[in-house]
Motif scaffolding. Structure first.
Motif, PDB file in Angstrom:
ATOM      1  N   SER A  41       0.823  -1.219   0.000  1.00 37.45           N
ATOM      2  CA  SER A  41       0.000   0.000   0.000  1.00 37.45           C
ATOM      3  C   SER A  41       0.851   1.262   0.000  1.00 37.45           C
ATOM      4  O   SER A  41       0.428   2.326  -0.465  1.00 37.45           O
ATOM      5  CB  SER A  41      -0.922   0.021   1.221  1.00 37.45           C
ATOM      6  N   ARG A  45       1.390   0.989  -6.860  1.00 38.43           N
ATOM      7  CA  ARG A  45       1.197   2.182  -7.670  1.00 38.43           C
ATOM      8  C   ARG A  45       0.905   3.407  -6.800  1.00 38.43           C
ATOM      9  O   ARG A  45       0.155   3.353  -5.847  1.00 38.43           O
ATOM     10  CB  ARG A  45       0.031   1.952  -8.639  1.00 38.43           C
ATOM     11  N   ASP A  79      -2.158  -2.306  -8.529  1.00 40.07           N
ATOM     12  CA  ASP A  79      -2.905  -2.052  -7.300  1.00 40.07           C
ATOM     13  C   ASP A  79      -3.262  -3.345  -6.576  1.00 40.07           C
ATOM     14  O   ASP A  79      -3.840  -3.304  -5.493  1.00 40.07           O
ATOM     15  CB  ASP A  79      -4.193  -1.278  -7.632  1.00 40.07           C
TER      16      ASP A  79
END
Length: 354
Positions: A118, A144, A162
């Protein structure tokens, strides 16, 4: 099910094609790692869950080896000590488990590498904040966008996905690339190791005077060939005559300077000379012990498996083998058993096999 598997594999392949666009970021982090190690500092890794496993994995590649047979590099994972993790987590809170360790073991000039899919793992963000105040550089491997870690880190590789599993797949690939680049920069060179008396010069018994120094036929040609093939030429020699009081370190240095000048003028430069003056067979540098080879490896960043040695005695060969040298030639006219790769009667035979 088969179609699903193919679809997933093709999706992973697409991710890695997109990852190629970050080659510059990967190179920057690899150079930061190399710079850190070259200045005598260490690399620390941290992460949670799968990223904790990746942290341990990458530290192991550096301390152990990735592809090259070389000395250990200074790296550790802050994810492995369960006593520290549980004590700090219980007493101070889980958000502090990496910062607390960093406070204890981190030093200015070190590098902290944080892995988080994350980019927002609070315990890594806090560790990076502390690192900045301690003069420790930081690198983030994230998904990302980079998250909060991108704002804290000196360097960031935000892989183009992601999805947690795909991010982790790319993180370990990036980590492996970094380990390979660091190894190549630190220990990717190769050398031709030469014993001195009996290989470089005729062994007249404790040679230490310039007027007694006579080159072995073929040695200059061998060294020129080695240079053409990308080898450093390094001399590793026992010099117990110093320890026996037969001549001095100054005598040895004077002859060494002369030898290097002769070779340089002939286009066959000697990169370095390592010697052991001790008469003690237990001394780590006295062949058949490997100390001289290992010192050369560290000093010149050598891949020992790609190196070659030439000696005129079995102790030369045993020392090279103990240091991990890949190919070893015994320069001798005898026919007894040997642990060398091959016995050669002329140095031209070695030159032909480089």
């Amino acid at each position: 099910m088969s179609d699903y598997i193919k679809e997933q594999i093709l999706g992973i392949a697409d991710n890695f094609r997109a990852l190629a666009a970050l080659s510059g970021d990967i190179e920057t982090v690899a150079r930061a790692c190399t710079d850190t190690l070259r200045t005598g500092n260490k690399i620390m890794f941290c992460g949670n869950g799968g990223s904790a496993a990746d942290s341990q994995h990458l530290a192991a590649e550096l301390v152990g080896r990735y592809k090259l047979n070389r000395p250990a590099m200074n790296a550790l994972a802050l994810t492995v000590d369960t006593s520290i993790l549980t004590a700090v987590g219980n007493d101070y809170g889980y958000d502090t488990v990496f910062a607390r360790q960093l406070e204890g073991v981190g030093r200015a000039g070190d590098l902290l590498v944080g892995l988080s899919t994350s980019g927002n793992s609070r315990n890594i963000v806090l560790a990076m904040e502390l690192a900045r105040s301690m003069g420790i550089r930081t690198a983030a491997l994230t998904g990302r966008g980079g998250g909060a870690m991108k704002e804290q880190a000196d360097f960031c590789i935000a892989v183009p996905s992601d999805a947690t599993n795909n991010i982790q797949e790319m993180h370990i690939a990036v980590g492996h690339l970094v380990c390979e680049l660091v190894e190549q920069e630190m220990y990717g060179r190769k050398a031709l190791f030469l014993d001195r008396d009996g290989v470089v010069n005729v062994d007249g018994g404790y040679v230490h005077r310039i007027e007694d120094f006579q080159l072995v036929p073929g040695i200059l040609e061998l060294c020129r060939r080695a240079k053409e093939k990308g080898y450093l030429v390094i001399v590793v020699t026992n010099q117990s005559g110093i320890g026996r009081g037969m001549f001095t370190e100054e005598d040895f240095s004077r002859l060494t300077d002369y030898m290097k000048e002769v070779f340089r003028n002939a286009g066959a430069e000697i990169a370095d000379v390592f010697h052991c003056p001790s008469v003690d067979d237990g001394h780590p540098d006295r062949k058949p012990n490997p100390g001289l080879f290992l010192k050369a490896c560290t000093a010149h960043g050598l891949d020992m498996a790609s190196c070659v040695s030439v000696g005129d005695r079995e102790r030369d060969i045993r020392a090279a083998l103990s240091a991990g040298v890949g190919r070893n030639f015994l320069f001798s006219s005898g026919n007894g058993p040997t642990c060398a790769t091959a016995r050669v009667g002329t140095l031209n035979e070695v030159a032909a096999r480089l």
